[in-house]
Design a protein around this motif. Structure first.
Motif, short mmCIF file in Angstrom:
data_model
loop_
_atom_site.label_atom_id
_atom_site.label_comp_id
_atom_site.label_asym_id
_atom_site.label_seq_id
_atom_site.Cartn_x
_atom_site.Cartn_y
_atom_site.Cartn_z
N ASN A 251 2.74 20.72 -2.87
CA ASN A 251 1.86 19.59 -2.57
C ASN A 251 2.03 19.07 -1.15
O ASN A 251 1.56 17.97 -0.83
N SER A 252 2.73 19.84 -0.33
CA SER A 252 2.93 19.51 1.10
C SER A 252 3.53 18.11 1.29
O SER A 252 3.08 17.33 2.15
N ILE A 253 4.54 17.81 0.49
CA ILE A 253 5.23 16.52 0.58
C ILE A 253 6.65 16.78 1.05
O ILE A 253 7.34 17.64 0.50
N SER A 254 7.07 16.05 2.05
CA SER A 254 8.41 16.19 2.59
C SER A 254 9.44 15.76 1.54
O SER A 254 9.35 14.67 0.98
N GLU A 255 10.39 16.65 1.29
CA GLU A 255 11.45 16.35 0.32
C GLU A 255 12.25 15.13 0.77
O GLU A 255 12.62 14.26 -0.03
N LYS A 256 12.50 15.04 2.06
CA LYS A 256 13.25 13.93 2.63
C LYS A 256 12.51 12.61 2.40
O LYS A 256 13.11 11.61 1.98
N GLN B 37 9.98 22.66 -5.66
CA GLN B 37 8.80 23.52 -5.63
C GLN B 37 7.52 22.69 -5.70
O GLN B 37 6.57 22.95 -4.97
N TRP B 38 7.51 21.66 -6.55
CA TRP B 38 6.33 20.81 -6.66
C TRP B 38 6.04 20.11 -5.33
O TRP B 38 4.89 20.06 -4.89
N LEU B 39 7.08 19.60 -4.70
CA LEU B 39 6.91 18.94 -3.41
C LEU B 39 6.37 19.91 -2.37
O LEU B 39 5.46 19.58 -1.60
N ASN B 40 6.92 21.10 -2.35
CA ASN B 40 6.47 22.11 -1.40
C ASN B 40 5.01 22.49 -1.65
O ASN B 40 4.21 22.58 -0.72
N VAL C 127 0.84 -1.20 0.00
CA VAL C 127 0.00 0.00 0.00
C VAL C 127 0.88 1.25 0.00
O VAL C 127 0.64 2.19 -0.77
N ARG C 128 1.90 1.27 0.84
CA ARG C 128 2.80 2.42 0.89
C ARG C 128 3.55 2.60 -0.43
O ARG C 128 3.71 3.71 -0.92
N CYS C 129 4.01 1.49 -0.99
CA CYS C 129 4.72 1.57 -2.27
C CYS C 129 3.81 2.13 -3.35
O CYS C 129 4.22 2.99 -4.14
N SER C 130 2.59 1.67 -3.39
CA SER C 130 1.62 2.16 -4.38
C SER C 130 1.39 3.66 -4.21
O SER C 130 1.36 4.42 -5.19
N HIS C 131 1.21 4.08 -2.98
CA HIS C 131 1.00 5.50 -2.67
C HIS C 131 2.18 6.34 -3.14
O HIS C 131 2.01 7.36 -3.81
N TRP C 132 3.40 5.91 -2.82
CA TRP C 132 4.58 6.68 -3.19
C TRP C 132 4.90 6.60 -4.67
O TRP C 132 5.40 7.56 -5.26
N TYR D 280 12.55 11.60 -1.49
CA TYR D 280 13.80 11.01 -1.97
C TYR D 280 14.11 9.68 -1.29
O TYR D 280 14.73 8.80 -1.90
N TYR D 281 13.63 9.49 -0.07
CA TYR D 281 13.77 8.18 0.60
C TYR D 281 13.01 7.13 -0.20
O TYR D 281 13.55 6.07 -0.52
N TRP D 282 11.75 7.41 -0.54
CA TRP D 282 10.93 6.45 -1.26
C TRP D 282 11.39 6.28 -2.69
O TRP D 282 11.33 5.18 -3.24
N LEU D 283 11.85 7.33 -3.32
CA LEU D 283 12.38 7.22 -4.67
C LEU D 283 13.56 6.25 -4.69
O LEU D 283 13.63 5.34 -5.52
N ARG D 284 14.46 6.41 -3.75
CA ARG D 284 15.62 5.53 -3.65
C ARG D 284 15.19 4.09 -3.34
O ARG D 284 15.67 3.14 -3.95
N LYS D 285 14.26 3.93 -2.41
CA LYS D 285 13.78 2.61 -2.01
C LYS D 285 13.10 1.88 -3.18
O LYS D 285 13.38 0.70 -3.43
N LEU D 286 12.25 2.57 -3.91
CA LEU D 286 11.54 1.94 -5.02
C LEU D 286 12.46 1.63 -6.19
O LEU D 286 12.31 0.61 -6.86
N ARG D 287 13.44 2.50 -6.43
CA ARG D 287 14.42 2.22 -7.49
C ARG D 287 15.24 0.98 -7.13
O ARG D 287 15.53 0.14 -7.98
N LYS D 288 15.61 0.85 -5.87
CA LYS D 288 16.39 -0.30 -5.42
C LYS D 288 15.58 -1.58 -5.58
O LYS D 288 16.10 -2.59 -6.06
N GLU D 289 14.30 -1.54 -5.21
CA GLU D 289 13.44 -2.73 -5.36
C GLU D 289 13.29 -3.11 -6.82
O GLU D 289 13.33 -4.29 -7.17
N ALA D 290 13.12 -2.11 -7.70
CA ALA D 290 12.99 -2.37 -9.14
C ALA D 290 14.28 -3.00 -9.67
O ALA D 290 14.23 -3.97 -10.45
#
Length: 68
Positions: A36-41, A31-34, A8-13, A44-54
């Protein structure tokens, strides 16, 4: 974290990452993250995590023996 929660979390991110990557060309990711009230940290954590899983899935698929 159990498998369902992780999925569920992976799908969301994945959705958030896709939206950010499809932002207007003139807009920075920060700017887009800001906007949309999304934490930059977190982003990038989830981007790295999902790329690693892929990467691991592709690597595992390449290691499977071919059945003839």
């Amino acid at each position: 974290m159990d498998k369902t929660t992780h999925e569920v979390r992976c799908s969301h991110w994945k959705n958030i990452i896709e939206q950010c990557q499809n932002r207007p060309e003139w807009m920075s990711a920060k700017q887009w993250l800001n906007d949309n009230s999304i934490s930059e940290k977190s982003y990038y954590y989830w981007l790295r995590k999902l790329r690693k899983e892929a990467y691991e899935q592709v690597k595992a698929a390449q290691e499977l023996p071919l059945v003839q």
